[in-house]
Structures are given as structure tokens and as C-alpha cells.
Design a protein around this motif. Structure first.
Motif, PDB file in Angstrom:
ATOM      1  N   VAL A   1      49.946  35.972  21.979  1.00 39.58           N
ATOM      2  CA  VAL A   1      48.757  34.597  21.494  1.00 39.58           C
ATOM      3  C   VAL A   1      47.637  35.433  22.133  1.00 39.58           C
ATOM      4  O   VAL A   1      47.677  36.625  23.101  1.00 39.58           O
ATOM      5  N   VAL A   2      46.861  35.569  21.135  1.00 39.54           N
ATOM      6  CA  VAL A   2      45.370  36.175  20.537  1.00 39.54           C
ATOM      7  C   VAL A   2      44.331  35.312  20.356  1.00 39.54           C
ATOM      8  O   VAL A   2      44.165  34.162  19.272  1.00 39.54           O
ATOM      9  N   ALA A   3      43.233  34.792  21.530  1.00 37.05           N
ATOM     10  CA  ALA A   3      42.310  34.412  21.510  1.00 37.05           C
ATOM     11  C   ALA A   3      40.913  35.193  20.693  1.00 37.05           C
ATOM     12  O   ALA A   3      40.185  35.888  21.749  1.00 37.05           O
ATOM     13  N   PRO A   4      40.640  35.970  19.297  1.00 32.32           N
ATOM     14  CA  PRO A   4      39.553  36.826  19.172  1.00 32.32           C
ATOM     15  C   PRO A   4      37.992  36.027  19.712  1.00 32.32           C
ATOM     16  O   PRO A   4      37.901  34.653  19.355  1.00 32.32           O
ATOM     17  N   ALA A   5      37.492  36.660  19.930  1.00 31.01           N
ATOM     18  CA  ALA A   5      36.112  35.964  20.278  1.00 31.01           C
ATOM     19  C   ALA A   5      34.471  35.954  18.747  1.00 31.01           C
ATOM     20  O   ALA A   5      33.696  35.444  19.120  1.00 31.01           O
ATOM     21  N   ASP A   6      35.283  36.761  17.873  1.00 32.97           N
ATOM     22  CA  ASP A   6      34.145  36.452  16.124  1.00 32.97           C
ATOM     23  C   ASP A   6      35.436  36.639  15.351  1.00 32.97           C
ATOM     24  O   ASP A   6      36.459  36.865  15.663  1.00 32.97           O
ATOM     25  N   GLY A   7      34.755  36.606  13.745  1.00 31.52           N
ATOM     26  CA  GLY A   7      35.384  37.085  12.858  1.00 31.52           C
ATOM     27  C   GLY A   7      35.451  37.879  12.705  1.00 31.52           C
ATOM     28  O   GLY A   7      37.181  38.241  11.932  1.00 31.52           O
TER      29      GLY A   7
ATOM     30  N   THR B   1      33.829  40.751  38.280  1.00 29.24           N
ATOM     31  CA  THR B   1      34.384  41.244  37.053  1.00 29.24           C
ATOM     32  C   THR B   1      34.166  39.162  36.612  1.00 29.24           C
ATOM     33  O   THR B   1      35.204  39.122  37.262  1.00 29.24           O
ATOM     34  N   LEU B   2      34.191  39.778  35.507  1.00 33.58           N
ATOM     35  CA  LEU B   2      34.164  38.126  34.459  1.00 33.58           C
ATOM     36  C   LEU B   2      35.100  38.856  33.203  1.00 33.58           C
ATOM     37  O   LEU B   2      35.037  39.807  32.609  1.00 33.58           O
ATOM     38  N   ILE B   3      35.608  38.284  33.804  1.00 31.92           N
ATOM     39  CA  ILE B   3      37.362  37.751  32.188  1.00 31.92           C
ATOM     40  C   ILE B   3      37.244  36.917  31.371  1.00 31.92           C
ATOM     41  O   ILE B   3      37.363  36.260  32.305  1.00 31.92           O
ATOM     42  N   ALA B   4      36.605  37.407  30.292  1.00 30.88           N
ATOM     43  CA  ALA B   4      36.662  35.762  29.401  1.00 30.88           C
ATOM     44  C   ALA B   4      37.779  36.403  28.338  1.00 30.88           C
ATOM     45  O   ALA B   4      38.206  37.531  28.056  1.00 30.88           O
ATOM     46  N   THR B   5      37.924  35.034  27.474  1.00 34.54           N
ATOM     47  CA  THR B   5      38.997  34.437  26.644  1.00 34.54           C
ATOM     48  C   THR B   5      37.979  34.038  25.117  1.00 34.54           C
ATOM     49  O   THR B   5      37.326  33.132  25.217  1.00 34.54           O
TER      50      THR B   5
ATOM     51  N   THR C   1      43.775  39.356  24.045  1.00 33.88           N
ATOM     52  CA  THR C   1      44.954  38.584  23.932  1.00 33.88           C
ATOM     53  C   THR C   1      46.218  38.370  25.494  1.00 33.88           C
ATOM     54  O   THR C   1      45.100  38.559  26.299  1.00 33.88           O
ATOM     55  N   ILE C   2      46.580  37.188  25.186  1.00 39.89           N
ATOM     56  CA  ILE C   2      46.932  36.015  26.813  1.00 39.89           C
ATOM     57  C   ILE C   2      48.354  36.824  26.870  1.00 39.89           C
ATOM     58  O   ILE C   2      48.531  36.550  27.993  1.00 39.89           O
ATOM     59  N   LYS C   3      49.255  36.942  25.909  1.00 36.10           N
ATOM     60  CA  LYS C   3      50.270  37.534  25.647  1.00 36.10           C
ATOM     61  C   LYS C   3      50.063  38.699  24.903  1.00 36.10           C
ATOM     62  O   LYS C   3      50.544  37.749  23.863  1.00 36.10           O
ATOM     63  N   PRO C   4      51.185  39.617  25.329  1.00 34.92           N
ATOM     64  CA  PRO C   4      51.193  40.476  26.308  1.00 34.92           C
ATOM     65  C   PRO C   4      50.070  40.061  26.643  1.00 34.92           C
ATOM     66  O   PRO C   4      48.892  41.394  26.325  1.00 34.92           O
ATOM     67  N   LEU C   5      50.367  40.067  28.474  1.00 38.50           N
ATOM     68  CA  LEU C   5      48.169  40.510  28.959  1.00 38.50           C
ATOM     69  C   LEU C   5      48.566  41.340  29.787  1.00 38.50           C
ATOM     70  O   LEU C   5      49.232  42.524  29.966  1.00 38.50           O
ATOM     71  N   ASP C   6      47.163  42.199  29.557  1.00 39.21           N
ATOM     72  CA  ASP C   6      46.700  43.975  29.818  1.00 39.21           C
ATOM     73  C   ASP C   6      46.841  43.195  31.442  1.00 39.21           C
ATOM     74  O   ASP C   6      45.489  43.691  31.726  1.00 39.21           O
ATOM     75  N   ALA C   7      47.715  43.467  31.784  1.00 46.53           N
ATOM     76  CA  ALA C   7      47.765  43.358  33.463  1.00 46.53           C
ATOM     77  C   ALA C   7      46.829  44.966  34.073  1.00 46.53           C
ATOM     78  O   ALA C   7      46.192  44.879  35.525  1.00 46.53           O
ATOM     79  N   GLU C   8      47.073  46.013  33.115  1.00 48.53           N
ATOM     80  CA  GLU C   8      46.495  47.166  34.383  1.00 48.53           C
ATOM     81  C   GLU C   8      44.760  46.872  34.056  1.00 48.53           C
ATOM     82  O   GLU C   8      44.725  48.200  35.128  1.00 48.53           O
ATOM     83  N   ALA C   9      44.278  46.425  33.256  1.00 53.85           N
ATOM     84  CA  ALA C   9      42.892  46.262  33.061  1.00 53.85           C
ATOM     85  C   ALA C   9      42.310  45.191  34.228  1.00 53.85           C
ATOM     86  O   ALA C   9      41.936  45.435  34.953  1.00 53.85           O
ATOM     87  N   ILE C  10      43.736  44.604  34.094  1.00 57.49           N
ATOM     88  CA  ILE C  10      43.092  43.795  35.424  1.00 57.49           C
ATOM     89  C   ILE C  10      43.431  44.016  37.228  1.00 57.49           C
ATOM     90  O   ILE C  10      41.745  43.738  37.406  1.00 57.49           O
ATOM     91  N   LEU C  11      44.348  44.572  37.528  1.00 52.20           N
ATOM     92  CA  LEU C  11      44.338  45.150  37.899  1.00 52.20           C
ATOM     93  C   LEU C  11      43.054  46.863  38.273  1.00 52.20           C
ATOM     94  O   LEU C  11      42.611  46.579  39.772  1.00 52.20           O
TER      95      LEU C  11
ATOM     96  N   GLY D   1      46.268  28.408  31.270  1.00 52.87           N
ATOM     97  CA  GLY D   1      45.841  29.677  29.861  1.00 52.87           C
ATOM     98  C   GLY D   1      45.351  31.104  30.615  1.00 52.87           C
ATOM     99  O   GLY D   1      46.240  31.794  31.777  1.00 52.87           O
ATOM    100  N   LEU D   2      43.870  31.440  30.484  1.00 55.54           N
ATOM    101  CA  LEU D   2      43.890  33.078  31.222  1.00 55.54           C
ATOM    102  C   LEU D   2      43.510  32.754  32.420  1.00 55.54           C
ATOM    103  O   LEU D   2      44.083  34.093  33.268  1.00 55.54           O
TER     104      LEU D   2
END
Lengths: 285, 332
Positions: free
Chosen positions: B153-159, B210-214, B242-252, B272-273
């Protein structure tokens, strides 16, 4: 149609299909005796269709289930898979011993075809209505890839009630997907009773014709007629429309009491009845 | 009726000349057509929306690889599965509401379970449809798609990021759901955008929050962070494309150096996110408080999208206010 193609049906071809249809029915009884429940009647109604396709019509390579140029066959009515798994094993797509563990824990063969686990299953099914669309995708892909294969999709008559079937019907006619061939197993029954009482689907041939499909009707147990029609359709390289064959069949064909009692869509024979059923199948073949 | 104005109309969020606008959609079509030129087995399908999603541009360059399915989304999804089974890479697009909800079962059974390498492109996501109403809003698609095993699952921010993503995954033999709004995305990355599946982009680290946006929320979140920093706060921003697979490392990692975490998504806060980040934080015993910002488990009112983003606090000002409220709640 190319005049050089011989669509004649020989007595030897008919005899082979008669034997293989009996094989389908016998194996169906044997496998369901392992699972202790299964779709006898749904497999019996299309035994001749399975046999005609796998032992005459389909262009396949023994032991090579993923041969890219093969004809495709999709089980829209996935619940009859018990009758076609033995054919896939007979083609050498997977070891025959797997049939002996049908539906047991970890065996790839369940009630519905699973392409991830069953070599020779060209696509998964089980949710009615999907596979005609999947077959359309395969037919369109054949055009993109320049491949010369036909895609056959066996549909149930109850499945005609699914909306997606008619989405695919409109789409395939519009795309002139002439290499897509739907076969409707018109055995007359679904789970809750007669299809025409549950939710009537007639006039079925007129529906398919009006959707732009070349439509034929045939007795799905009359081997010479069925095979002759399938050959004619398989070898016609000039038509532009997809083809629908409505095969009039008998649910439970081959066993007197299953033909009469509607409960055999899903059932299980007691051990003592199984011998009698096997004998009757052979006598009726 | 006048058709001379080509600008974005603030009251309707429509372009009077859609074909020349919606820059994200132009770049998606161009990228797919380029990939086909380069020999990738790309085919494209749409459900009577080739002008809405811009894929008519792909059709212009590759008419033999473009398939018009009309208004039959379920048929399109299953047909894409059939095409993929032959080795093609189908990219099929429709409105996210119809993709993720109407055709959900086809996606699950014919594409995710069978591991068909189909690219599902859900457009007009979230509340971008404004006054078209709930039938056209998609505030559940991330949650639905995330719950399908084997689905990316991917949600790009722009074109440009979307284009980079299409290229990065072109050979991946797995299904992917892409989420994009109405193609009007302000540029976050530009032409040198990069993309790695499952690897979040850390814009800045911060100690207060930290703001985590998608997806569509990355741009206004970056703007909100600027405003918060101007008030003296230390604010980190992560683009979780990328919502899945999620970057858990960046979150932690963010949880390790920030007092608070806030997720921002144009989606229901359930599943969702925000839900995904909550799972990572709680399962790792992280003591950092989380606030999930988004649509708060409700159906969205009608209105012009620009107004709706304001109404739900999903513009830069709204995101900054939400963050400050969250910070003050935990300020000791």
C-alpha cells in the motif's frame, strides 16, 4: 471457418471421452469419500464437458502446466473442482498421489481450485462471477502478447445470477474477444433449489445473443454433439464475437437418486452406498 | 458557457480545462507510457475515467495496450488479474471509493491472494471529491487494503514521487495499491524524487513532536511544521509514503527522540496510517503518546474540497492547531 479444418467426430474419439467421463465420476466419488462431503452432482453434470475439453479440445503439454501457449480453462463454478483435479493429475501436472489426500490438512487440493498450490489450475475460483472476467483478461492478454490460445470458462447456471458475469459479457463483446468461450453448465439447480425458482435466468440463449455473443445450445451429455460443437468453435478463426455454449445437463447425471433428489448439490455417500453408486456409474456410462 | 479559464476554480476545485491540468495525472501517464516504450510489459485499464485520471495520454501513445472497461469496476479488476497471470503488468485505475470498496472482494480473491502483480491506482481519495458526497469519498481504502495479506500500500505525496514509485517497483511480482488524490498535488519533491518501497522519507527530526504524514497530507504537514518551528518548537516530519510494508524502524527512531508523535492522513483515523503507527508503538512498548489526526470515524459533509480541508483541520493551519492542542495536553 477454414474449410480445411476437419471438425468430424470419430467413434474412437467418442469412446475415449465416454471412458474419461466415467473416470471423472468415479474419481469424484472416491475423492469425496476422503473429504466426507463434496459436490457430487455439480461435478457429474459437467463430466462430459471436462472430458471433451481435456482429452480432445484443449491444447496442452503433458507435464508443463505453465506452458505459455496453452489453452486456458477456468472453473467459474469452482465447486466442481473435485471432478477436474484428477484430469490435471492425469496430464502430469502434479503427482497422482496428491489426490489420495484430497482436502486433508496441508494438501493443495481443496473444494475450490487454487492456482497458487495446484499446478494446472489456470486461475483460482470459488467466488462465483469472477472467472469470466479473468478469462476475458487472459483473452485480451493473448492479443497483446501475440499468442494463439483459446480461453474457456465453465460457468454454473446459478452463477448467471451474478452481476459481474454480465459486466464481463458486455465487455468481451465490445472488445471482440473472439478467443473467449463461455460454457454454461445448465444443470438447473443451485443450493436452494431449481435455478428458475430461486431466481429465473431465462431466456438464457436470448440474453447471451443480445449481449453480442455467438450463442449455441447443446446436450451436455451427448458426446458426439458436444464434441462436434466444441471442435467447430475451437477451430473457427474468423468470428469476431466471443462464444457462449449453453450445455443442457442433468445435475447428478449418472446416478438415478442424485438426478431425482436436489439435496446432492453438496453431500456425502455412506460407505455401503458407495459400492452401489460405483456399479451404477459403470452401468450407465 | 465559457471554457476560456484554465485555472483551478477555488469554489469547485475543478479545472475548466482538466486535460491540461492535474499535473500528477499527467506524469503518471507519461511514466507508464515511457516504461512501455522501454520494453516493460505494461498494460493500462480504466473504467470510464480516462479523462478524470489522465490515462487518455497513455492511450494516445499505446492504444494497443490500453483497455477501456466502461463502468464495470469489478470486471476490470478480475480481468487485470487474468492479464497479470500471463506475465503482463496491468495498471488499472478508478476512483478509490469504487476500487477499494466496490471491487474489494475481487482485489482480495483474484489479486492479493493469487499474488498477481497488478497495480491498483485509486484516485480522488479521501475527501478530495468535496461536494460529490460520501459515495465518492474514500476514507476507508488504506484500512481495507492494509488488511489484505500480501498487498503493498503506497500513498505518494505528489506526481514526481508517484512516477519514481512506478519505476522503482516496475519489476516487483506483487500487487500494489496506489493512492492519489485529484492530481492537483502541490509539488513536494520535484523531478529528482526518489522512492524506495517501505522506506520512509525523514524530512527533519524534532524533539517536541514528530509529525508522520502520508500522501496528500505531506505537503500541508511540512507547511504546518514550518509554522510550529517559527513558534520555537522542535518538530520532525516523516513522509510515510508506504503504509505497507510499514517502516517501523523510522517510527521507533522518531519515538526515541520525540516526546510526542502525531499522524496525519486524509482517511479515517481507524485502521490507516494512524492505526498502523499505533500498532508499532504499542507492540514495541514505546511510552510516547500518539495522536491520530484525520477523519474522526465519521462520514464527511459536502462542500468544496478547499473548505472541507479547513473544516476537518487537514490544511496547514488545521494541522498546526491540532499539533499544538496535543502538545498542550501533555505539557507538564
Amino acid at each position: 471457418m477454414s474449410p480445411s479444418v476437419d471438425n468430424a467426430v470419430t467413434p474412437e474419439e467418442v469412446e475415449l471421452i465416454r471412458q474419461k467421463a466415467l473416470f471423472v465420476r468415479e474419481e469424484t466419488v472416491r475423492l469425496i469419500s476422503i473429504a466426507k462431503v463434496g459436490h457430487y452432482a455439480s461435478a457429474f453434470s459437467c463430466a462430459e464437458i471436462f472430458a471433451a475439453l481435456y482429452y480432445n479440445i484443449l491444447n496442452l503439454k503433458r507435464g508443463e502446466p505453465n506452458w505459455p501457449d496453452r489453452d486456458r480453462f477456468l472453473m467459474g463454478k469452482g465447486h466442481a473442482a473435485v471432478g477436474y483435479f484428477p484430469l490435471l493429475a492425469d496430464w502430469g501436472f502434479f503427482p497422482k498421489e496428491l489426490l489420495d489426500g484430497y482436502t486433508r490438512v496441508g494438501n493443495p487440493l481443496g473444494d475450490h481450485p487454487d492456482m497458487k498450490n495446484v499446478p494446472g489450475a489456470d486461475f483460482s475460483s470459488g467466488s462465483l462471477g469472477h472467472n469470466l472476467s479473468v478469462g476475458l483478461g487472459m483473452a485480451l492478454a493473448g492479443r497483446v502478447l501475440g499468442k494463439d490460445y483459446n480461453t474457456y470458462v465453465l460457468l454454473g447456471d446459478g452463477e448467471q445470477q451474478e452481476g459481474q458475469v454480465w459486466e464481463a459479457a458486455i465487455s468481451a463483446a465490445h472488445q471482440k474477444a473472439s478467443r473467449l468461450i463461455a460454457i454454461v453448465d445448465r444443470n438447473g439447480y443451485s443450493l436452494d433449489g431449481a435455478v428458475d425458482e430461486v431466481m429465473g435466468i431465462e431466456p438464457l440463449p436470448e440474453k447471451w445473443r443480445s449481449f453480442g455473443w455467438e450463442t449455441h445450445e447443446v446436450d451436455g451429455h451427448d458426446i458426439p454433439a458436444l464434441l462436434g460443437l466444441l471442435k467447430k468453435v475451437a477451430n473457427d478463426t474468423e468470428r469476431e464475437a466471443p462464444v457462449c455454449i449453453i450445455a443442457h445437463t442433468i445435475k447428478g447425471k449418472g446416478i438415478g437418486f442424485m438426478e431425482k433428489e436436489i439435496g446432492w448439490h453438496l453431500g456425502w455417500l455412506a460407505d455401503e452406498d458407495e459400492k452401489a453408486v460405483m456399479a451404477e456409474l459403470r452401468a450407465n456410462a | 458557457m465559457s471554457k476560456t479559464k484554465a485555472d483551478l476554480q477555488p469554489e469547485s476545485w475543478s479545472y475548466t480545462d482538466t486535460l491540461d491540468k492535474a499535473p500528477s495525472f499527467a506524469i503518471i501517464s507519461q511514466t507508464l507510457a515511457d516504461l512501455a516504450d522501454e520494453g516493460h510489459p505494461i498494460v493500462v485499464g480504466t473504467a470510464d475515467l480516462k479523462y478524470s485520471n489522465g490515462l487518455f495520454r497513455f492511450e494516445e501513445r499505446h492504444p494497443d495496450r490500453f483497455f477501456q472497461f466502461g463502468i464495470s469496476e469489478q470486471n476490470m479488476i478480475s480481468a487485470a488479474a487474468g492479464m497479470a497471470s500471463t506475465g503482463l503488468k496491468p495498471h488499472v485505475a478508478t476512483f478509490a471509493s469504487f476500487m477499494a470498496l466496490l471491487a474489494c472482494e475481487q482485489i482480495r480473491t483474484d489479486i492479493a491472494y493469487t499474488m498477481m502483480p497488478v497495480r491498483l491506482i485509486g484516485t480522488h481519495t479521501g475527501i478530495a471529491f468535496g461536494f460529490y458526497g460520501t459515495s465518492h469519498h474514500a476514507t476507508e481504502d488504506l484500512a481495507i487494503m492494509r488488511s489484505l495479506a500480501d498487498m503493498n500500500v503506497v500513498a505518494p505525496a505528489d506526481g514526481p514521487q508517484f512516477a519514481a514509485a512506478l519505476r522503482a517497483v516496475v519489476d516487483l511480482e506483487e500487487p500494489i495499491y496506489f493512492r492519489i488524490g485529484r492530481g492537483r498535488d502541490p509539488e513536494v519533491y520535484g523531478a529528482d524524487a526518489t522512492f524506495e518501497l517501505g522506506k520512509a522519507i525523514v524530512h527533519e527530526a524534532g524533539t517536541d513532536i514528530t509529525l508522520i504524514a502520508t500522501g496528500s497530507m505531506v505537503y500541508p504537514t511540512l507547511e504546518a511544521a514550518k509554522a510550529l518551528r517559527a513558534e520555537g518548537l522542535s518538530v520532525g516530519v516523516i513522509d510515510m509514503h508506504t503504509i505497507k510494508p510499514l517502516d517501523a524502524e523510522a517510527i521507533l527512531k522518531a519515538a526515541g527522540n520525540s516526546k510526542l508523535i502525531m499522524t496525519v492522513e486524509e482517511h479515517n483515523v481507524l485502521g490507516g496510517l494512524g492505526g498502523a503507527v499505533a500498532e508499532v508503538l504499542s507492540e514495541n512498548g514505546t511510552p510516547v503518546p500518539l495522536h491520530r489526526h484525520g477523519i474522526k470515524d465519521t462520514y464527511v459533509i459536502v462542500g468544496p474540497p478547499t473548505h472541507l480541508y479547513k473544516h476537518y483541520g487537514l490544511d496547514a493551519d488545521g494541522i498546526a492547531v491540532e499539533a499544538k492542542t496535543f502538545i498542550s495536553k501533555f505539557a507538564k
